[in-house]
Design an enzyme around this catalytic site. Structure first.
Site, mmCIF file in Angstrom:
data_model
loop_
_atom_site.group_PDB
_atom_site.id
_atom_site.type_symbol
_atom_site.label_atom_id
_atom_site.label_comp_id
_atom_site.label_asym_id
_atom_site.label_seq_id
_atom_site.Cartn_x
_atom_site.Cartn_y
_atom_site.Cartn_z
ATOM 1 N N ASP A 212 -93.321 21.351 -79.584
ATOM 2 C CA ASP A 212 -93.191 22.715 -79.097
ATOM 3 C C ASP A 212 -92.461 23.507 -80.191
ATOM 4 O O ASP A 212 -91.819 22.915 -81.061
ATOM 5 C CB ASP A 212 -92.383 22.683 -77.795
ATOM 6 C CG ASP A 212 -92.109 24.062 -77.266
ATOM 7 O OD1 ASP A 212 -93.024 24.912 -77.294
ATOM 8 O OD2 ASP A 212 -90.965 24.300 -76.831
ATOM 9 N N ARG A 213 -92.587 24.832 -80.173
ATOM 10 C CA ARG A 213 -91.897 25.613 -81.217
ATOM 11 C C ARG A 213 -90.532 26.119 -80.738
ATOM 12 O O ARG A 213 -89.509 25.593 -81.137
ATOM 13 C CB ARG A 213 -92.794 26.784 -81.679
ATOM 14 C CG ARG A 213 -92.396 27.334 -83.037
ATOM 15 C CD ARG A 213 -92.988 28.721 -83.292
ATOM 16 N NE ARG A 213 -92.213 29.749 -82.615
ATOM 17 C CZ ARG A 213 -92.532 31.036 -82.612
ATOM 18 N NH1 ARG A 213 -93.607 31.479 -83.215
ATOM 19 N NH2 ARG A 213 -91.763 31.907 -81.981
ATOM 20 N N ASP A 214 -90.552 27.106 -79.846
ATOM 21 C CA ASP A 214 -89.293 27.755 -79.456
ATOM 22 C C ASP A 214 -88.387 26.800 -78.677
ATOM 23 O O ASP A 214 -88.798 26.219 -77.674
ATOM 24 C CB ASP A 214 -89.585 29.008 -78.622
ATOM 25 C CG ASP A 214 -90.397 30.024 -79.413
ATOM 26 O OD1 ASP A 214 -90.014 30.332 -80.554
ATOM 27 O OD2 ASP A 214 -91.419 30.494 -78.886
ATOM 28 N N TYR B 238 -88.694 37.127 -76.883
ATOM 29 C CA TYR B 238 -89.653 36.350 -77.677
ATOM 30 C C TYR B 238 -89.237 36.415 -79.144
ATOM 31 O O TYR B 238 -88.846 37.475 -79.635
ATOM 32 C CB TYR B 238 -91.048 36.955 -77.545
ATOM 33 C CG TYR B 238 -91.690 36.725 -76.192
ATOM 34 C CD1 TYR B 238 -92.366 35.531 -75.929
ATOM 35 C CD2 TYR B 238 -91.639 37.688 -75.191
ATOM 36 C CE1 TYR B 238 -92.977 35.320 -74.706
ATOM 37 C CE2 TYR B 238 -92.245 37.474 -73.959
ATOM 38 C CZ TYR B 238 -92.915 36.286 -73.723
ATOM 39 O OH TYR B 238 -93.521 36.075 -72.513
ATOM 40 N N GLN C 177 -97.470 31.542 -76.592
ATOM 41 C CA GLN C 177 -96.975 32.829 -77.113
ATOM 42 C C GLN C 177 -97.497 33.966 -76.243
ATOM 43 O O GLN C 177 -98.280 34.826 -76.676
ATOM 44 C CB GLN C 177 -97.363 32.990 -78.589
ATOM 45 C CG GLN C 177 -96.702 31.964 -79.511
ATOM 46 C CD GLN C 177 -95.169 32.112 -79.559
ATOM 47 O OE1 GLN C 177 -94.639 33.220 -79.415
ATOM 48 N NE2 GLN C 177 -94.454 31.003 -79.761
ATOM 49 N N CYS D 53 -101.180 29.533 -77.863
ATOM 50 C CA CYS D 53 -101.876 30.225 -76.777
ATOM 51 C C CYS D 53 -101.340 31.651 -76.736
ATOM 52 O O CYS D 53 -100.149 31.852 -76.524
ATOM 53 C CB CYS D 53 -101.631 29.525 -75.442
ATOM 54 S SG CYS D 53 -102.039 30.610 -74.036
ATOM 55 N N CYS E 111 -106.085 31.264 -68.615
ATOM 56 C CA CYS E 111 -106.718 30.539 -69.716
ATOM 57 C C CYS E 111 -106.517 29.052 -69.506
ATOM 58 O O CYS E 111 -105.785 28.632 -68.611
ATOM 59 C CB CYS E 111 -106.126 30.958 -71.053
ATOM 60 S SG CYS E 111 -104.446 30.355 -71.298
ATOM 61 N N CYS F 218 -105.633 27.197 -72.248
ATOM 62 C CA CYS F 218 -104.876 26.697 -73.401
ATOM 63 C C CYS F 218 -103.372 26.770 -73.208
ATOM 64 O O CYS F 218 -102.628 26.069 -73.891
ATOM 65 C CB CYS F 218 -105.315 27.376 -74.704
ATOM 66 S SG CYS F 218 -105.387 29.164 -74.714
ATOM 67 N N ARG F 219 -102.897 27.613 -72.306
ATOM 68 C CA ARG F 219 -101.450 27.718 -72.124
ATOM 69 C C ARG F 219 -100.911 26.421 -71.511
ATOM 70 O O ARG F 219 -101.420 25.958 -70.475
ATOM 71 C CB ARG F 219 -101.136 28.911 -71.215
ATOM 72 C CG ARG F 219 -99.658 29.176 -71.021
ATOM 73 C CD ARG F 219 -99.447 30.376 -70.107
ATOM 74 N NE ARG F 219 -98.062 30.484 -69.682
ATOM 75 C CZ ARG F 219 -97.095 31.101 -70.376
ATOM 76 N NH1 ARG F 219 -97.382 31.675 -71.530
ATOM 77 N NH2 ARG F 219 -95.860 31.142 -69.925
ATOM 78 N N LYS F 220 -99.890 25.827 -72.138
ATOM 79 C CA LYS F 220 -99.271 24.636 -71.562
ATOM 80 C C LYS F 220 -98.715 24.993 -70.180
ATOM 81 O O LYS F 220 -98.128 26.057 -70.048
ATOM 82 C CB LYS F 220 -98.122 24.128 -72.451
ATOM 83 C CG LYS F 220 -98.564 23.590 -73.791
ATOM 84 C CD LYS F 220 -97.369 23.207 -74.668
ATOM 85 C CE LYS F 220 -96.620 24.417 -75.181
ATOM 86 N NZ LYS F 220 -95.532 24.105 -76.117
HETATM 87 MG MG LIG Z 1 -89.880 25.668 -75.798
HETATM 88 ZN ZN LIG Z 2 -104.208 30.512 -73.532
#
Ligand SMILES: [Mg+2]
Ligand SMILES: [Zn+2]
Length: 162
Positions: free
Chosen positions: A8-10, A21, A54, A91, A100, A102-104
């Site tokens: 994961d990024r953030d 964000y 995102q 995403c 969608c 694609c969003r986790k």
């Molecule tokens: Mg995170």
């Molecule tokens: Zn998505």
């Protein structure tokens, strides 16, 4: 077949504050232990793949251009440590705006990465600071490891989890 550490990024790669964000370079700070941990994963033969939600893009807070510029900044920062990311998937959607796959905790981005890089989910890991990261990993039969938000990934390595 390859093996990968999905990240994961953030809150994992970079510092996550509350309630905003991260899309500006001046708000992007690598978390403690990131460079050592990523170097360790590379030394063990893992591909490094970031998968990040995102939703700020769908909400109109920032654009894909902002995001890609920030990702180039992240890539350069890591390159200074001789770390090369295999790929970054994001995403741009948000359920308040559009649905969608694609969003986790959706798995589409994992499926794309696994197909493109011929990754064996068995023997791969997902490190995230949210249950949705772990849920997505579980669906893909990837071992999920929950890191406290802005935690040190070296703790995972030192605990022998990877
Ligand atoms: Mg995170
Ligand atoms: Zn998505």
């Amino acid at each position: 077949m390859n093996k990968a550490v999905f990240l994961d990024r953030d809150g994992v790669i970079n510092r996550k504050g509350s309630g905003y964000y991260v899309f500006r370079e001046e708000e992007f700070f690598l978390n403690k232990g990131v460079s050592d941990a990523l170097k360790y994963f590379i030394s063990k033969g893992y591909l490094l793949i970031i998968i990040t939600n995102q939703g700020g893009i769908a909400k109109g807070i920032y654009t894909t251009t902002h995001l890609e510029k920030l990702h180039n900044y992240m890539i350069q920062k890591l390159k200074a440590f001789d770390i090369v990311l295999t790929d970054i998937y994001y995403c741009p959607h948000h359920p308040d705006v559009s649905q969608c796959l694609c969003r986790k905790p959706g798995t589409l981005l994992f499926e794309q990465a696994i197909a493109k890089y011929k990754i064996d989910p068995k023997g791969s890991f997902m490190i995230g600071d949210s249950q949705i990261d772990i849920q997505a990993a579980d669906k893909m039969k990837i071992k999920g490891i929950l890191l406290p938000t802005n935690g040190n990934m070296m703790d995972i390595i030192e605990a022998g989890k990877i």
